[in-house]
Write an enzyme that holds these catalytic residues in place. Structure first.
Site, PDB file in Angstrom:
ATOM      1  N   TYR A  80       0.834  -1.204   0.000  1.00  0.00           N
ATOM      2  CA  TYR A  80       0.000   0.000   0.000  1.00  0.00           C
ATOM      3  C   TYR A  80       0.869   1.255   0.000  1.00  0.00           C
ATOM      4  CZ  TYR A  80      -4.028   2.910   1.308  1.00  0.00           C
ATOM      5  OH  TYR A  80      -5.019   3.842   1.343  1.00  0.00           O
ATOM      6  N   PHE A 132     -10.327  18.327 -25.328  1.00  0.00           N
ATOM      7  CA  PHE A 132     -10.658  16.908 -25.329  1.00  0.00           C
ATOM      8  C   PHE A 132     -11.898  16.772 -24.452  1.00  0.00           C
ATOM      9  CE2 PHE A 132     -10.378  12.496 -23.857  1.00  0.00           C
ATOM     10  CZ  PHE A 132     -10.436  11.872 -25.084  1.00  0.00           C
ATOM     11  N   THR A 133     -12.758  15.795 -24.759  1.00  0.00           N
ATOM     12  CA  THR A 133     -14.068  15.700 -24.083  1.00  0.00           C
ATOM     13  C   THR A 133     -13.956  15.742 -22.559  1.00  0.00           C
ATOM     14  OG1 THR A 133     -13.828  13.340 -24.433  1.00  0.00           O
ATOM     15  CG2 THR A 133     -15.326  14.487 -25.903  1.00  0.00           C
ATOM     16  N   ASP A 223      -0.818  18.316 -22.001  1.00  0.00           N
ATOM     17  CA  ASP A 223      -1.469  17.003 -21.986  1.00  0.00           C
ATOM     18  C   ASP A 223      -0.659  16.086 -22.890  1.00  0.00           C
ATOM     19  OD1 ASP A 223      -3.008  14.726 -22.376  1.00  0.00           O
ATOM     20  OD2 ASP A 223      -4.901  15.805 -22.581  1.00  0.00           O
ATOM     21  N   LYS A 266      -2.720   5.413 -23.079  1.00  0.00           N
ATOM     22  CA  LYS A 266      -2.108   5.679 -24.387  1.00  0.00           C
ATOM     23  C   LYS A 266      -0.594   5.782 -24.235  1.00  0.00           C
ATOM     24  CE  LYS A 266      -6.428   7.789 -24.977  1.00  0.00           C
ATOM     25  NZ  LYS A 266      -7.202   8.935 -24.569  1.00  0.00           N
ATOM     26  N   ARG A 389     -17.594  10.168 -35.178  1.00  0.00           N
ATOM     27  CA  ARG A 389     -17.196  11.456 -34.596  1.00  0.00           C
ATOM     28  C   ARG A 389     -17.896  12.535 -35.398  1.00  0.00           C
ATOM     29  NH1 ARG A 389     -14.738  12.199 -29.652  1.00  0.00           N
ATOM     30  NH2 ARG A 389     -15.010  10.086 -28.997  1.00  0.00           N
ATOM     31  N   PHE A 455     -24.358   9.088 -27.722  1.00  0.00           N
ATOM     32  CA  PHE A 455     -23.528   8.312 -28.648  1.00  0.00           C
ATOM     33  C   PHE A 455     -23.056   7.000 -28.027  1.00  0.00           C
ATOM     34  CE2 PHE A 455     -19.338   9.211 -26.845  1.00  0.00           C
ATOM     35  CZ  PHE A 455     -19.600  10.341 -26.077  1.00  0.00           C
TER      36      PHE A 455
HETATM   37  C1  LIG Z   1      -7.637   9.801 -23.676  1.00  0.00           C
HETATM   38  C2  LIG Z   1      -7.260  11.172 -23.413  1.00  0.00           C
HETATM   39  C3  LIG Z   1      -7.501  11.775 -22.171  1.00  0.00           C
HETATM   40  C4  LIG Z   1      -8.250  11.055 -21.049  1.00  0.00           C
HETATM   41  O1  LIG Z   1      -7.574   9.918 -20.629  1.00  0.00           O
HETATM   42  P1  LIG Z   1      -8.357   8.650 -20.015  1.00  0.00           P
HETATM   43  O2  LIG Z   1      -7.271   7.747 -19.576  1.00  0.00           O
HETATM   44  O3  LIG Z   1      -9.230   8.085 -21.090  1.00  0.00           O
HETATM   45  O4  LIG Z   1      -9.168   9.160 -18.857  1.00  0.00           O
HETATM   46  C5  LIG Z   1      -7.098  13.074 -21.991  1.00  0.00           C
HETATM   47  N1  LIG Z   1      -6.480  13.755 -22.972  1.00  0.00           N
HETATM   48  C6  LIG Z   1      -6.241  13.213 -24.179  1.00  0.00           C
HETATM   49  C7  LIG Z   1      -5.546  14.003 -25.223  1.00  0.00           C
HETATM   50  C8  LIG Z   1      -6.614  11.909 -24.446  1.00  0.00           C
HETATM   51  O5  LIG Z   1      -6.373  11.390 -25.658  1.00  0.00           O
END
Ligand SMILES: *Cc1c(COP(=O)(O)O)cnc(C)c1O
Length: 482
Positions: A80, A132-133, A223, A266, A389, A455
């Site tokens: 932990y 980004f969303t 980001d 990613k 999209r 969606f």
């Molecule tokens: C996917 C993504 C996020 C969010 O990451 P999650 O791991 O899906 O929460 C934020 N910014 C960008 C540019 C992304 O491609």
């Protein structure tokens, strides 16, 4: 990864890895595919994986791991607090980005939650190249608003502009002049701009953004979720980076930023996330939120095995052979489609291949969800699952009217090191067939429309019997039913 010219004249991207663990795939016949997409309400999010041949829905959490990553997962130190596994991640992040203060999170949006809670106040503004969303949602939830100031070149669907993700620096200056620096919560630059086709940001542009931040005392947040692709494009497209190693380019980027955060779904080919902070005082303001939302500071909601895989994955991201695979496969696919006259976003970016549905299905009105219709048609024709999209991904306005999206796209994500070139060729061939038969494709209409995130969960039906006619044409052309 080199591009190799065959004796036959064909040029192909040559994989610099071999496959040692495999997952069996099936290709259901076209009658099964029609039944599956009908059961899924013509929504590719609702398809079952067993019915999907190539899953090109997303690049998130589905990238292939290396043998070294899997081996590292076996020696993880499961505790932990004070875990040696976490210390390895922290050391790796410090070494790569040169920032001292690290906060672990369970995924990218969790970083955004913490950053927004600490930095965004009601009425504040967050300028960014593009939203980004999840980023936008967290900023809005905390009372702020997003100002997208991508350079006008970034929104041209087809171009040969190498850095479509660049920020309009003059627009940033204007925003500061108009609202005052105190209203700006932070400036956000997104590497490999996700929603406009994985398009990169140049180092020169980031340097100009930094200069504006310096003049006005603004915090620059990067980001880095799609940074691997962006690094490859810097190395191959920006003259000033040509003679630098990937590690050196990474460091030059990091040296310009105050905060770097990323989704490890990613970056690093694992699952998780982290925030790297230069300033200890800012780190201290964010630290308390990690145990609240994520988990203790030495795991942040990630499993230790994922942390080990991420630590190795980050190191492997510094290898050009590794990070070039995605962009080169995408470039191959975009190039082959473009050569056949099929409308795609150019130049090829990271993340995936994006079909321009406004041109592909110019006879289907946006109000009949042309991008959703093409995603459905492509699944029927190939078993390839892409993502809509476009207008379908927009929210209906409170008065019930529907804003039409600026672009109607089908995104075909290219999970890193997952597909072989023959699979990519198959996708290209079936898209080509669909292009030749595009007049057969019609629109969709909602039969179940949820109020939020329609969606994800919405169900649609074809406006006519166009899917039956598409299947009949397919059988006539291919003889068999695959
Ligand atoms: C996917 C993504 C996020 C969010 O990451 P999650 O791991 O899906 O929460 C934020 N910014 C960008 C540019 C992304 O491609």
């Amino acid at each position: 990864m080199p591009s190799v010219r065959f004796f036959s004249g064909e040029t192909v991207p040559l994989e610099m890895h071999k496959v040692r663990v495999v997952q069996k795939l099936t290709l259901p016949d076209i009658d099964t595919r029609l039944a599956a997409i009908t059961a899924a309400g013509n929504n590719t999010f609702l398809l079952q994986n067993r019915d999907v041949f190539m899953d090109m829905l997303t690049d998130s959490g589905v990238n292939a791991m290396s043998d070294r990553q899997v081996a590292a997962m076996m020696v993880a130190d499961d505790s932990y607090a004070g875990s040696a596994t976490y210390t390895r991640l922290e050391t790796r992040l410090r070494e790569i980005f040169g920032m001292d203060w690290i906060l672990p999170t369970h995924q990218g949006r969790a970083c955004e939650n913490i950053l927004a809670q600490v930095l965004v106040t009601p009425g504040s503004i967050v300028p960014m190249n593009y939203h980004f969303t999840t980023t936008k949602a967290h900023i809005v939830l905390n009372g702020g608003r997003v100002e997208e100031i991508i350079h006008a070149r970034g929104l041209e669907v087809t171009s040969d502009e190498p850095f479509k993700g660049d920020m309009d620096v003059a627009a940033l200056e204007r925003l500061v002049a108009e609202h005052g620096a105190e209203r700006i919560a932070f400036v956000r630059v997104e590497a490999g701009t996700n929603l406009i086709g994985g398009q990169p940001v140049s180092l020169a542009n980031l340097r100009e953004v930094r200069a504006v931040c310096d003049r006005h005392g603004l915090t620059l947040v990067y980001d880095a979720s799609l940074m691997a692709d962006n690094l490859y494009f810097l190395k191959t497209r920006e003259a000033a980076c040509r003679d630098l190693s990937i590690r050196e380019i990474t460091r030059q980027i990091a040296d310009l930023c105050d905060v770097i955060y990323f989704s490890a779904r990613k970056l690093g080919c694992a699952r998780g996330g982290a925030i790297c902070v230069r300033d200890e005082a800012l780190y201290n303001r964010m630290r308390g939120l990690v145990p609240l939302y994520e988990g203790f500071l030495t795991y942040g909601g990630m499993s230790v095995r994922e942390i080990e895989a991420l630590t190795v994955g980050l190191d492997e991201t510094m290898d050009e052979d590794m990070i070039s695979q995605g962009p080169q496969f995408i470039a191959y696919m975009v190039g082959e489609l473009d050569r056949r006259g099929i409308p795609v976003i150019t130049p090829a970016g990271g993340l995936g291949c994006h079909i321009d549905v406004m041109r592909f299905l110019d006879h289907v009105p946006q109000a009949q969800y042309s991008a959703g219709a093409l995603a459905s048609a492509l699944y029927i024709a190939s078993g390839v699952r892409g993502m809509e999209r476009g207008t379908l991904s927009e929210q209906r306005a409170p008065d019930g009217t529907e804003p039409l999206a600026n672009m109607e796209l089908v995104r075909l994500a290219m999970p890193r090191r997952v597909f072989t070139l023959s699979q990519v060729k198959y996708a290209i061939d079936r898209i080509d067939w669909l292009w030749q038969n595009r007049r057969l494709v019609g629109g969709l209409t909602f039969v179940e429309e949820p109020e939020i995130l329609r969606f994800f969960y919405g169900r649609l039906a074809p406006v006519s019997d166009w899917q039956q006619r598409l299947v009949a044409q397919f059988k006539a052309d291919f003889g068999d039913s695959l």
